[in-house]
Scaffold this active site. Structure first.
Site, short mmCIF file in Angstrom:
data_model
loop_
_atom_site.label_atom_id
_atom_site.label_comp_id
_atom_site.label_asym_id
_atom_site.label_seq_id
_atom_site.Cartn_x
_atom_site.Cartn_y
_atom_site.Cartn_z
N GLU A 14 0.88 -1.17 0.00
CA GLU A 14 0.00 0.00 0.00
C GLU A 14 0.91 1.21 0.00
O GLU A 14 1.64 1.45 0.95
CB GLU A 14 -0.91 -0.02 1.23
CG GLU A 14 -2.06 0.97 1.17
CD GLU A 14 -1.66 2.41 1.40
OE1 GLU A 14 -1.77 3.20 0.44
OE2 GLU A 14 -1.23 2.74 2.49
N CYS A 48 -7.25 4.64 -0.42
CA CYS A 48 -5.80 4.79 -0.58
C CYS A 48 -5.44 5.58 -1.84
O CYS A 48 -4.43 6.26 -1.87
CB CYS A 48 -5.11 3.43 -0.63
SG CYS A 48 -5.26 2.53 0.91
#
Length: 158
Positions: A14, A48
């Site tokens: 991520e 995200c």
């Protein structure tokens, strides 16, 4: 990553950040506003890859801001996430709520303009004329908070 390389495991990293969205003067303004809004305000901004930094060609900057604010006001009903008319529910936790409100307070202190937030539910918050030195411009907030800044040339848009 090191363990994955030595054991040949599939991994996902991520690598969130301040994903920019650029709006040029020849953009279809209605579509630009719609997709810019969805890019940051859906899922309470907890995405995200949320486009939390919108850079707009100076030639259409005010037009975009007016349209974005209007669209946000019309579509972003905050409330019970199970109600059909609700667009945005609460943040995932009190900790996240406090973190986001800290960024909003920081933006206000650093003299940006905002349309505000209240309660444990955070109203979609739009900061106009954000500058690169501001915390809200640099840090991933992970909430329904967007900064919008003008640019004059494509090279200037970063």
């Amino acid at each position: 990553m090191k363990m994955a390389a030595s054991n040949l495991k599939a991994i996902t990293l991520e690598t969130g950040g301040k994903s920019p969205l650029l709006v040029f003067k020849d953009a279809d303004m209605e579509q630009a506003v719609k997709w810019a809004h969805g890019g940051i305000m859906s899922n309470q901004g907890q995405i995200c890859s949320g486009t939390s930094r919108i850079l707009v060609d100076k030639a259409v900057y005010q037009r975009f801001i007016d349209a974005f604010k209007s669209y946000t006001k019309e579509t972003s009903k905050v409330g019970d996430p199970f109600a059909e008319t609700t667009f945005q529910g609460p943040q995932i936790s009190k900790t996240q709520y406090d973190r986001i409100m800290g960024y909003i307070d920081s933006g206000v202190r650093q003299t940006c303009k905002t349309n505000g937030g209240k309660g444990y539910f955070i109203e979609p918050t739009i900061f106009c004329d954000a500058t690169r030195d501001m915390d809200i411009y640099q840090h991933e907030i992970f909430g329904p908070v967007v900064v919008i800044s003008p640019f004059e040339t494509e090279e200037d848009a970063h």
